[in-house]
Structure formats: structure tokens, C-alpha cells
Design an enzyme around this catalytic site. Structure first.
Site, mmCIF file in Angstrom:
data_model
loop_
_atom_site.group_PDB
_atom_site.id
_atom_site.type_symbol
_atom_site.label_atom_id
_atom_site.label_comp_id
_atom_site.label_asym_id
_atom_site.label_seq_id
_atom_site.Cartn_x
_atom_site.Cartn_y
_atom_site.Cartn_z
ATOM 1 N N LYS A 126 0.866 -1.184 0.000
ATOM 2 C CA LYS A 126 0.000 0.000 0.000
ATOM 3 C C LYS A 126 0.895 1.223 0.000
ATOM 4 O O LYS A 126 2.046 1.159 0.432
ATOM 5 C CB LYS A 126 -0.878 0.006 1.260
ATOM 6 C CG LYS A 126 -2.115 0.849 1.156
ATOM 7 C CD LYS A 126 -3.260 0.143 0.456
ATOM 8 C CE LYS A 126 -4.411 1.071 0.173
ATOM 9 N NZ LYS A 126 -5.598 0.373 -0.335
ATOM 10 N N ASP A 166 -6.963 4.299 -4.621
ATOM 11 C CA ASP A 166 -7.632 4.196 -3.320
ATOM 12 C C ASP A 166 -8.245 5.578 -3.083
ATOM 13 O O ASP A 166 -8.446 6.331 -4.060
ATOM 14 C CB ASP A 166 -6.629 3.810 -2.212
ATOM 15 C CG ASP A 166 -7.310 3.440 -0.902
ATOM 16 O OD1 ASP A 166 -7.865 2.331 -0.800
ATOM 17 O OD2 ASP A 166 -7.311 4.260 0.046
HETATM 18 P P1 NDP Z 1 -12.912 7.781 -3.015
HETATM 19 O O1 NDP Z 1 -11.837 8.772 -2.814
HETATM 20 O O2 NDP Z 1 -13.457 7.561 -4.370
HETATM 21 O O3 NDP Z 1 -14.145 8.118 -2.054
HETATM 22 C C1 NDP Z 1 -13.989 8.180 -0.673
HETATM 23 C C2 NDP Z 1 -15.320 8.590 -0.058
HETATM 24 O O4 NDP Z 1 -15.207 8.466 1.364
HETATM 25 C C3 NDP Z 1 -15.674 10.032 -0.338
HETATM 26 O O5 NDP Z 1 -17.067 10.174 -0.356
HETATM 27 C C4 NDP Z 1 -15.063 10.744 0.867
HETATM 28 O O6 NDP Z 1 -15.629 12.001 1.179
HETATM 29 C C5 NDP Z 1 -15.362 9.756 1.974
HETATM 30 N N1 NDP Z 1 -14.392 9.937 3.049
HETATM 31 C C6 NDP Z 1 -13.043 9.897 2.975
HETATM 32 N N2 NDP Z 1 -12.491 10.157 4.165
HETATM 33 C C7 NDP Z 1 -13.527 10.368 5.008
HETATM 34 C C8 NDP Z 1 -13.621 10.664 6.388
HETATM 35 N N3 NDP Z 1 -12.516 10.811 7.144
HETATM 36 N N4 NDP Z 1 -14.854 10.785 6.921
HETATM 37 C C9 NDP Z 1 -15.978 10.644 6.182
HETATM 38 N N5 NDP Z 1 -15.952 10.363 4.859
HETATM 39 C C10 NDP Z 1 -14.743 10.223 4.294
HETATM 40 O O7 NDP Z 1 -12.355 6.418 -2.394
HETATM 41 P P2 NDP Z 1 -12.855 4.926 -2.629
HETATM 42 O O8 NDP Z 1 -14.324 4.912 -2.824
HETATM 43 O O9 NDP Z 1 -11.969 4.323 -3.640
HETATM 44 O O10 NDP Z 1 -12.482 4.258 -1.229
HETATM 45 C C11 NDP Z 1 -13.397 4.187 -0.148
HETATM 46 C C12 NDP Z 1 -12.950 3.097 0.818
HETATM 47 O O11 NDP Z 1 -12.908 1.844 0.124
HETATM 48 C C13 NDP Z 1 -11.555 3.273 1.424
HETATM 49 O O12 NDP Z 1 -11.567 2.730 2.733
HETATM 50 C C14 NDP Z 1 -10.679 2.404 0.530
HETATM 51 O O13 NDP Z 1 -9.502 1.993 1.187
HETATM 52 C C15 NDP Z 1 -11.624 1.235 0.289
HETATM 53 N N6 NDP Z 1 -11.316 0.415 -0.875
HETATM 54 C C16 NDP Z 1 -11.255 0.965 -2.122
HETATM 55 C C17 NDP Z 1 -11.000 0.168 -3.214
HETATM 56 C C18 NDP Z 1 -11.038 0.682 -4.600
HETATM 57 O O14 NDP Z 1 -10.977 -0.137 -5.538
HETATM 58 N N7 NDP Z 1 -11.169 1.975 -4.832
HETATM 59 C C19 NDP Z 1 -10.690 -1.269 -3.038
HETATM 60 C C20 NDP Z 1 -10.876 -1.758 -1.706
HETATM 61 C C21 NDP Z 1 -11.141 -0.924 -0.669
HETATM 62 P P3 NDP Z 1 -14.807 13.352 0.859
HETATM 63 O O15 NDP Z 1 -14.911 13.507 -0.627
HETATM 64 O O16 NDP Z 1 -15.498 14.407 1.635
HETATM 65 O O17 NDP Z 1 -13.393 13.125 1.330
#
Ligand code: NDP
Length: 447
Positions: A126, A166
Site C-alpha cells: 500500500k 484508493d
Molecule cells: P474515493 O476517494 O473515491 O471516495 C472516498 C469517499 O469516502 C468520499 O465520499 C469521501 O468524502 C469519503 N471519506 C473519505 N475520508 C472520510 C472521512 N474521514 N470521513 C468521512 N468520509 C470520508 O475512495 P474509494 O471509494 O476508492 O475508497 C473508499 C474506501 O474503500 C476506502 O476505505 C478504501 O480503502 C476502500 N477500498 C477501495 C478500493 C477501490 O478499488 N477503490 C478497493 C478496496 C477498498 P470526501 O470527498 O469528503 O473526502
């Protein structure tokens, strides 16, 4: 047994005392895997888990870039190469101001087990940066990504370490990162996954984590003779994982009630249907707006500032935002409101106390390392297609993704079923993930 676990955790704490998220992830694994190790002579006394909690390599580096006003900015870049026993390091890059060693080590550690569960030959890693993409222009994002890759390229490669996206790293960032890698190495290889469709990307990769999570939840519901039809579903986040989880829930006949971002959540009692979801995708992916802007087009919905959506009554909850976004009180609220299934799209979104509430209530609960593995699994399929210089159809990739999620579910049942029939998916995922990596490490000797 308790003494074994305590002694192990004390040692890990002594060496990593200032890394709370990493210790949380290790504790969850140790509590389920150490009892298994103790019962199996081939693993006992070999310090396998102690070797697994120590990254094979940690790289930190300076990232300097120039913003639009001509100021020089300095960020910190990281890559944690955690374990390569079963394949090249594989895992995403996160760009977010909260990124630090503890968060990346927890993510890399989880990734080792997750990648093992997919049955594909991928080790765990990571990386990322404390760079905050919010409010930056496209040119600033490009300059940062180019500067970041200006160092990272030395440490990765299609047979060494294959990063992906991510939080904060989507298709735009992968494009800029890939462009600089290609320029510096003068080669076109599958060194990153999540690439665009015209330059080596796999169909279904953007959808894979969200879809995979819903396929996994569907498998869990099936064990109770149930399915998504008519289910009220609460989702957190509104990024990549949340968007495609919502899309798949709608396709399977469920109703999506909420989405969120770090400023709060929206609740649409009438349901976020396909048209409304298309609006959210445009808002978040193209306009890069905030979820509260949903109300400008759909004024009957409500926006709850600064809160997570777990108090909204639902049948299924899909936490798809970030780590530790669902605590004990949230878990109690979900259970009290009749929620029967929680499937993690994010990595470690539920706190340890929250998981205990779900287990005590004997509801279906899937840890992210099992339920969100569809993303990395499809990245593995992208790597295969790149090596073959071949492209599978949407249907082919989707079928493979579904099969992989079903196989992960089966592995969880194999190692996680209690005598009374309740399935502890945390134990199941941890042991199934551990066995494959541990066997490879034993075969390769002390290296
Ligand atoms: P994105 O950046 O596309 O979206 C993240 C989302 O989570 C946004 O809506 C963001 O809001 C919100 N968010 C981030 N930090 C916080 C916080 N501290 N409190 C509240 N909301 C928050 O990321 P992904 O959708 O790709 O990833 C989301 C999760 O899924 C993560 O945990 C990631 O590790 C996990 N994941 C992702 C994979 C992938 O293929 N993308 C694979 C496996 C796991 P804002 O815009 O306001 O920051």
C-alpha cells in the site's frame, strides 16, 4: 491462549506503539489466527505471524511540486511493501491529508490477507501521500502525480509491485502516474491497475469493489434464504466504492436511502434511484462537488451535517467511506433498528467494539478484507490481460468477479462457521487468508 495472544500483541505494540490503526488491524488478525496456529504444528513455533507484521520494505520519500500560484509545495510519499510470498506486491495508493505510516501499514497488512483470499498470485502493499487533492486544479494534480512517480518508479514494476487507486486516487490520477512511469522507464507495461480502457485497463475494474461488496452481501443473505429485493440499504461515502455499490443494489432490486462524504450524509426517503445516482456520479466525478449539493436537485431529501448515516433505519448497511467510521454506538443503533447485514466496502470501517456488537447480535457481518476484495481481484484480472495483451469482455470479467466473491465467501464458511451454525466471517477471512501466505512463506524458508 489469551497469554499467547497478549504476549504477541505486547511485542508488536512495543515495536509499533505510535501506530494505532496498524495495531488495531494486527489485533483483529492475531485474536483469530493465533488460536489456529496453536492447533496446527506446521505453523506453530515458526514466528510466522511475527514475520507477517513486519513489512518487507518501507519506502518514504520527498515529493516537491509547484502549485498554480508558483509556490513550491512539499509532501511526503510512501510505499509499504508488506509481503511478497505469493506474488508481486499489490495494493492501492491513497492521497489524503490523514495519510501516515500507521494508516498505510494497516492497509498494507489487510491487503496481504485480502489478496490471498482472491486466490490470485498477488502479494500485499500500500502507499500514498499526505497530499490533499481537494480544491486542486487538474494541472496541480498532474504536477503532483508526476513528481510522486518521479521517485516511486524506482521501486515498482509489473513483476515487483503493482499499485492501484484508493481514496483520492481515481482514473485521472492513475493516468498521470502511468504517463510519468512510461516516460521514465520507456516501456508500456501493466505497472498500475485501474488504467483507462483505451490504454490497458480492464472492463468492470471501476465498478469492481462496489459490485463485489454487494455480490458478497448477496451470498451472505442467501445463507438465510434471503436477497436484496425490497431491502432498504444505507451506504456511506459517495466515491468509487459507494457509487458502484449503490448501482448494484439498485440492479438487484434494493432501495438506497443514503450516501455521504466527509461533510455529512444525505437521506432520501423516496430512494436514490438510477437517475439520482447518475446525478451523484456526475457531481462527484466530473464537477468534484459536495454531497450536500444533492438537495439543490432533489429538495425532498435531507442533508445531515457532520454525521454518519448509521441511525437511519435499514435492512442492510454498506460502510464505503473510510476506516473507523462506524463505532459501537452506531453498531447498536443499526442492530436496534433491525439491520440484518453489514458488509464493509471500505477498509476497517467498523471499530473493534462495533464488530463485537454485530457478533453478539448474530447478524451477518463481513470484514472488508473479504467483502471489498473484488477491486483488487479485478486488478489481478487486469494484470493477467496486460500480460496476455488481451481484453476480456464485460460479461467475462463480471462472471469472474462474481465467481471470485463466491469463492471468498466459501473460504469464510470453511474457517468461520461456529458449532451453532453462525458464521464468524472475520475469523473465516483471517484464517483462510493466512493459510495460503503462511504455506508459501514456509516453503520459501527464512528470507
Ligand atoms: P474515493 O476517494 O473515491 O471516495 C472516498 C469517499 O469516502 C468520499 O465520499 C469521501 O468524502 C469519503 N471519506 C473519505 N475520508 C472520510 C472521512 N474521514 N470521513 C468521512 N468520509 C470520508 O475512495 P474509494 O471509494 O476508492 O475508497 C473508499 C474506501 O474503500 C476506502 O476505505 C478504501 O480503502 C476502500 N477500498 C477501495 C478500493 C477501490 O478499488 N477503490 C478497493 C478496496 C477498498 P470526501 O470527498 O469528503 O473526502
Amino acid at each position: 491462549m489469551k497469554n499467547n495472544i497478549k504476549a504477541f500483541l505486547d511485542l508488536v505494540k512495543e515495536r509499533n506503539g505510535d501506530e494505532p490503526e496498524f495495531l488495531q488491524a494486527v489485533e483483529e488478525v492475531a485474536e483469530t489466527v493465533i488460536p489456529y496456529i496453536v492447533k496446527h504444528d506446521i505453523y506453530y513455533g515458526k514466528n510466522i505471524l511475527l514475520r507477517m507484521v513486519e513489512p518487507e520494505r518501507v519506502i518514504t520519500f520527498r515529493v516537491c511540486w509547484v502549485d498554480d500560484s508558483g509556490e513550491i509545495q512539499v509532501n511526503r510519499g510512501y510505499r509499504i511493501q508488506m509481503n511478497s510470498a505469493i506474488g508481486p506486491y499489490k495494493g492501492g495508493l491513497r492521497f489524503h491529508p490523514t495519510v501516515n505510516m500507521s494508516i498505510l501499514k494497516f492497509l498494507a497488512f489487510e491487503q496481504v490477507f485480502k489478496n490471498s483470499l482472491t486466490t490470485l498470485p498477488m502479494g500485499g502493499g500500500k502507499g500514498g501521500s499526505d497530499f490533499d487533492p481537494k480544491g486542486k486544479s487538474d494541472n496541480e494534480i498532474m504536477r503532483f502525480c508526476h513528481a510522486f512517480m518521479g521517485e516511486l518508479f524506482r521501486h515498482i514494476g509489473p513483476n515487483t509491485d503493482v499499485p492501484a487507486g484508493d481514496i483520492g486516487v481515481g482514473s485521472r490520477e492513475i493516468g498521470f502516474l502511468f504517463g510519468m512511469y512510461k516516460k521514465l522507464r520507456n516501456e508500456f507495461t501493466g505497472v498500475l491497475t485501474g488504467k483507462g480502457m483505451s490504454w490497458g485497463g480492464s472492463l468492470i475494474r471501476p465498478e469492481a469493489t462496489g459490485y463485489g461488496n454487494v455480490y458478497f452481501a448477496e451470498k451472505m443473505l442467501e445463507t438465510k434464504g434471503d436477497n436484496f429485493k425490497g431491502k432498504n440499504v444505507v451506504i456511506s461515502g459517495s466515491g468509487n466504492v459507494a457509487q458502484y455499490a449503490a448501482e448494484k443494489v439498485l440492479q438487484l432490486g434494493g432501495r438506497v436511502l443514503t450516501l455521504s462524504d466527509s461533510s455529512g450524509y444525505i437521506y432520501d426517503e423516496a430512494g436514490i434511484d438510477t437517475e439520482k445516482l447518475a446525478f451523484v456520479m456526475e457531481l462527484k466525478n466530473v464537477k468534484r462537488g459536495r454531497i450536500s449539493e444533492y438537495l439543490e436537485s432533489y429538495p425532498n431529501a435531507t442533508f445531515v451535517k457532520g454525521k454518519t448515516p448509521w441511525n437511519v433505519k435499514c435492512d442492510v448497511a454498506l460502510p464505503c467511506a473510510t476506516q473507523n467510521e462506524l463505532d459501537e454506538a452506531d453498531a447498536k443503533a443499526l442492530v436496534d433498528n433491525g439491520c440484518i447485514c453489514v458488509s464493509e466496502g471500505a477498509n476497517m470501517p467498523s471499530t473493534k467494539a462495533a464488530i463485537t456488537v454485530f457478533h453478539n447480535a448474530k447478524i451477518l457481518f463481513a470484514p472488508g478484507k473479504a467483502s471489498n476484495a473484488g477491486g483488487v481481484a479485478t486488478s489481478g484480472l487486469e494484470m493477467t490481460q496486460n500480460s496476455l495483451r488481451f481484453k476480456w469482455t464485460r460479461e467475462e470479467v463480471n462472471t469472474k468477479l462474481k465467481d471470485i466473491m463466491s469463492d471468498i465467501h466459501k473460504s469464510c464458511l470453511e474457517f468461520g462457521e461456529d458449532e451453532d451454525g453462525y458464521v464468524d466471517y472475520v475469523r473465516g477471512a483471517n484464517i483462510a487468508g493466512f493459510v495460503k501466505v503462511a504455506d508459501a512463506m514456509l516453503a520459501q524458508g527464512v528470507v
